[in-house]
Design an enzyme around this catalytic site. Structure first.
Site, mmCIF file in Angstrom:
data_model
loop_
_atom_site.group_PDB
_atom_site.id
_atom_site.type_symbol
_atom_site.label_atom_id
_atom_site.label_comp_id
_atom_site.label_asym_id
_atom_site.label_seq_id
_atom_site.Cartn_x
_atom_site.Cartn_y
_atom_site.Cartn_z
ATOM 1 N N GLU A 122 0.858 -1.188 0.000
ATOM 2 C CA GLU A 122 0.000 0.000 0.000
ATOM 3 C C GLU A 122 0.893 1.236 0.000
ATOM 4 O OE1 GLU A 122 -3.454 -0.290 2.199
ATOM 5 O OE2 GLU A 122 -3.928 1.847 2.070
ATOM 6 N N LYS A 245 -4.408 -0.320 13.706
ATOM 7 C CA LYS A 245 -5.274 0.680 13.076
ATOM 8 C C LYS A 245 -6.690 0.204 13.349
ATOM 9 C CE LYS A 245 -6.507 2.531 8.480
ATOM 10 N NZ LYS A 245 -6.040 2.726 7.092
ATOM 11 N N GLU A 249 -11.022 4.102 8.602
ATOM 12 C CA GLU A 249 -11.148 3.744 7.181
ATOM 13 C C GLU A 249 -11.645 2.310 7.012
ATOM 14 O OE1 GLU A 249 -7.262 4.856 5.555
ATOM 15 O OE2 GLU A 249 -8.019 6.886 5.256
ATOM 16 N N ARG A 295 -12.304 17.288 9.697
ATOM 17 C CA ARG A 295 -11.498 16.067 9.834
ATOM 18 C C ARG A 295 -10.232 16.287 10.661
ATOM 19 N NH1 ARG A 295 -9.178 12.242 4.911
ATOM 20 N NH2 ARG A 295 -7.365 11.525 6.074
ATOM 21 N N ASP A 324 -3.083 14.104 6.685
ATOM 22 C CA ASP A 324 -2.576 12.848 6.132
ATOM 23 C C ASP A 324 -1.324 13.067 5.281
ATOM 24 O OD1 ASP A 324 -2.335 10.242 5.446
ATOM 25 O OD2 ASP A 324 -4.063 10.154 4.119
ATOM 26 N N GLU A 352 3.957 9.205 -0.648
ATOM 27 C CA GLU A 352 2.591 9.088 -1.159
ATOM 28 C C GLU A 352 2.084 10.391 -1.769
ATOM 29 O OE1 GLU A 352 -0.282 7.805 1.765
ATOM 30 O OE2 GLU A 352 -1.971 8.109 0.418
HETATM 31 C C1 GCU Z 1 -3.677 7.226 4.018
HETATM 32 C C2 GCU Z 1 -3.315 6.304 2.899
HETATM 33 C C3 GCU Z 1 -3.906 4.936 3.108
HETATM 34 C C4 GCU Z 1 -3.471 4.415 4.484
HETATM 35 C C5 GCU Z 1 -3.884 5.412 5.542
HETATM 36 C C6 GCU Z 1 -3.367 5.064 6.926
HETATM 37 O O1 GCU Z 1 -5.035 7.507 4.004
HETATM 38 O O2 GCU Z 1 -3.764 6.838 1.686
HETATM 39 O O3 GCU Z 1 -3.447 4.103 2.098
HETATM 40 O O4 GCU Z 1 -4.039 3.179 4.754
HETATM 41 O O5 GCU Z 1 -3.353 6.662 5.245
HETATM 42 O O6 GCU Z 1 -2.388 5.674 7.319
HETATM 43 O O7 GCU Z 1 -3.918 4.233 7.616
#
Ligand code: GCU
Length: 615
Positions: A122, A245, A249, A295, A324, A352
């Site tokens: 990722e 985490k 998300e 946010r 972010d 990123e």
């Molecule tokens: C960002 C990123 C994701 C990642 C997330 C995180 O949003 O684009 O790919 O999973 O950060 O740090 O958990």
């Protein structure tokens, strides 16, 4: 030219020509096999025997020295154990004149690999995972030589931990099959002083254990995690712990059972505590419980009531900024708000949002900027989201290696200047003389500010193309996605002006900051220009410090960023005689991409913002 020819001839004579493809990173020592090394047989001794240019070195174990520290007196390196000796050895190889005592600043200096078990990464831009891949539906064999080279590179800059899998974690990582693989990796990393950690999926007891719940207060869930920890530590006695985490998300977490983050983290903390393990619990949480809230305020809202409630082996891990990993963000105010909780900063080494592996952007100045607001003494560790993959040169862009290097060096000593780190890295990575080093240094040091200018000057943020985050999309709006994923939410451009009002007249995000920043940021007239549009919605006709109107200032800054990249290309072209062919070409190609992309940012953003400003 002469120097290069001589070097090539010497290498030929010694029968050891190695392609300059970047695979050796900053560890391009020529083997001299000269030094007599006294003391215990260990990796430090091997490295010194091979590469030290002096005649004799002594390695001495001294139990009175702190763990990971070392002392160099004359040509004697003393340390508590082999890890300290190794750090001393790499320091001596880098700076043969070093004397005295050194110890790492942060206890935890950890890379976070966002590597998936299927081999993809990722936000990885340097090829597939160096740890994971599939062979059918089984994990592929570990490439021990590669993992050893990785360990060596990390040890040479003092990194002492690594999280081997993505924070969006597959429960499978905790299956016996994968624990065995982790054990194999741990065995390779251990002699280099590196501990392994794993990202875990909070719902693992359901996915893997067949339980009906992952509620952290449920007795069976607690028992499952305790048994899992026991199983891991039986195989890997020095296992570091878990990174989590949760409720972010779409990831599962204690919130799914109306439990707090502290309740979730503590349950895991209790499972690893008997073995000395830690839990790194991420504060990157937004959305679910805070519909409609700005946010950048949500982490504080989400965690503030948990301060003081975490077990002592839980560390809250937060990104440097509240959004972010943007090219520039103000620091994350969560660092001001959690007074009783140990904290770690999460930095992103993989670029990123900074041009990925195509742009030359040296990140040390960005991280040093962060430490200017969040004093290192408030942190127990730092984590860096790795930029490492199977690419021959490890990081995709040759200059992205400098970011891995800088992360390690700053984790060792956050007071090191960006310039010193860049200089060390350049000297070790290329064979350049002083006259060429100075312009290359200047290019590196200017590169992050250039990136801010051509992407998002004056505090603009998150106006990237949806999902892959390369290139501009200021008009981005996708109705069926949360608004906080859409660029238009962040710049708020309209015919009156541009920027996000986070002052007391807007979302009041400024109130989460400690003084003097709270007042400084809240007032348009005192807010530093670099954060202007982050904190304020500003009229197009507003006069900036330069005397230009806002739209003219934006135009000027986009142009300045593009010009900087043009000048980087000039510098690179002038350095051609001093850089080996393959690496020169590869960097050159990427610089051309960078310029094209910078121009695209300039044009897209100015056309779009201009359409409001010049109405
Ligand atoms: C960002 C990123 C994701 C990642 C997330 C995180 O949003 O684009 O790919 O999973 O950060 O740090 O958990």
């Amino acid at each position: 030219m002469k120097k290069l020819t001589l070097l090539i001839m010497t290498c030929l004579v010694m029968g050891q020509v190695q392609a300059e493809d970047g695979s050796r990173l900053w560890l391009r020592y020529q083997s001299v096999d000269k030094a007599k090394v006294n003391g215990p047989a260990c990796i430090a001794a091997d490295e010194l025997r091979k590469y030290f240019r002096g005649d004799e070195v002594t390695l001495a174990i001294d139990p009175t020295i702190e763990a990971e520290a070392f002392k160099i007196e004359g040509t004697t390196i003393s340390a508590k154990d082999e890890t300290g000796l190794l750090y001393g050895a790499y320091t001596l190889l880098r700076e043969p004149a070093t004397q005295g005592y050194q110890k790492p600043y942060f206890k935890y200096r950890i890379l976070n690999h966002w590597d998936n078990l299927d081999g993809t990464i990722e936000r990885g831009y340097a090829g597939r995972s160096i740890f994971w891949d599939l062979d059918g539906d089984q994990p592929k064999a570990i490439d021990a030589a590669l993992v050893r080279a990785y360990a060596r590179a990390n040890a040479s800059i003092g990194i002492n931990g690594t999280v081997l899998n993505n924070v969006n974690a597959s429960p499978r990582i905790l299956s016996p099959l994968y624990i065995n693989k982790v054990k194999e990796i741990a065995a390779i990393l251990r002699p280099y002083g590196i501990k392994v950690y794993l990202s875990v999926n909070f719902a693992s007891p359901m996915a893997l254990g067949g339980l009906k719940t992952a509620d952290p207060l449920n007795a069976k869930v607690k028992t499952w995690w305790k048994a899992k920890a026991k199983e891991i530590y039986r195989e890997i006695p020095d296992f570091g712990g878990f990174l989590v985490k949760a409720n972010s998300e779409g990831q599962p977490g204690p919130g799914d059972y109306h439990r707090t983050h502290a309740q979730g983290a503590n349950m895991l903390a209790d499972a690893v505590a008997p073995y000395g393990g830690i839990i790194m619990w991420r504060s990157f949480v937004y959305g679910a419980n805070h519909k409609g809230e700005d946010r950048v305020k949500q982490a504080v809202s989400e965690f503030i009531n948990d301060d003081g409630l975490f077990r002592s082996n839980v560390i809250l891990q937060s990104k440097n900024g509240p959004l972010d990993f943007q090219p520039r963000e103000p620091y994350a105010p969560i660092f001001d708000n959690m007074h009783k909780t140990p904290q770690m900063a999460e930095l992103q080494i993989t670029q990123e949002y900074l041009g990925q592996s195509r742009h030359l952007v040296y990140l040390a100045p960005m991280w040093r900027e962060f430490f200017g607001y969040v004093a290192p003494e408030r942190l127990v560790g730092i984590a860096g989201v790795a930029n490492i993959g199977l690419d021959k040169n490890w990081c995709g862009h040759h200059f992205s290696q400098a970011n891995w290097y800088a992360f390690g060096r700053l984790a060792w000593n956050p007071a090191l200047r960006s310039e010193q780190i860049a200089d060390e890295w350049l000297s070790a990575t290329f064979d350049i003389d002083d006259s060429h080093r100075t312009p290359l240094l200047s290019m590196m040091l200017r590169s992050r500010e250039a990136c801010v200018d051509y992407m998002m000057p004056l505090g603009l943020h998150h106006i990237f193309k949806f999902d892959h985050h390369y290139g501009p999309e200021p008009d981005g709006y996708i109705a069926h996605y949360p608004l906080e994923w859409c660029p238009v939410y962040y710049h708020q451009a309209d015919s009156a002006g541009i920027g996000f009002d986070r002052s007391h007249t807007g979302t009041d995000a400024t109130s989460q900051y400690r003084e003097p920043y709270c007042s400084l940021y809240d007032d348009l007239t005192t807010c530093p220009e670099r954060y202007l549009l982050w904190f304020h919605h500003v009229p197009w006709t507003y006069r900036t410090n330069s005397g230009r109107t806002l739209i003219d200032e934006l135009t000027y800054r986009y142009g300045r960023g593009v010009k900087e990249v043009e000048s980087f290309i000039d510098i690179w072209h002038n350095s051609k005689p001093t850089i080996d062919e393959q690496r020169w070409q590869e960097v050159d190609e990427r610089l051309q991409h960078q310029l094209d992309n910078a121009r695209e940012w300039q044009k897209t953003c100015l056309d779009y913002f201009g359409s409001f400003a010049r109405k």
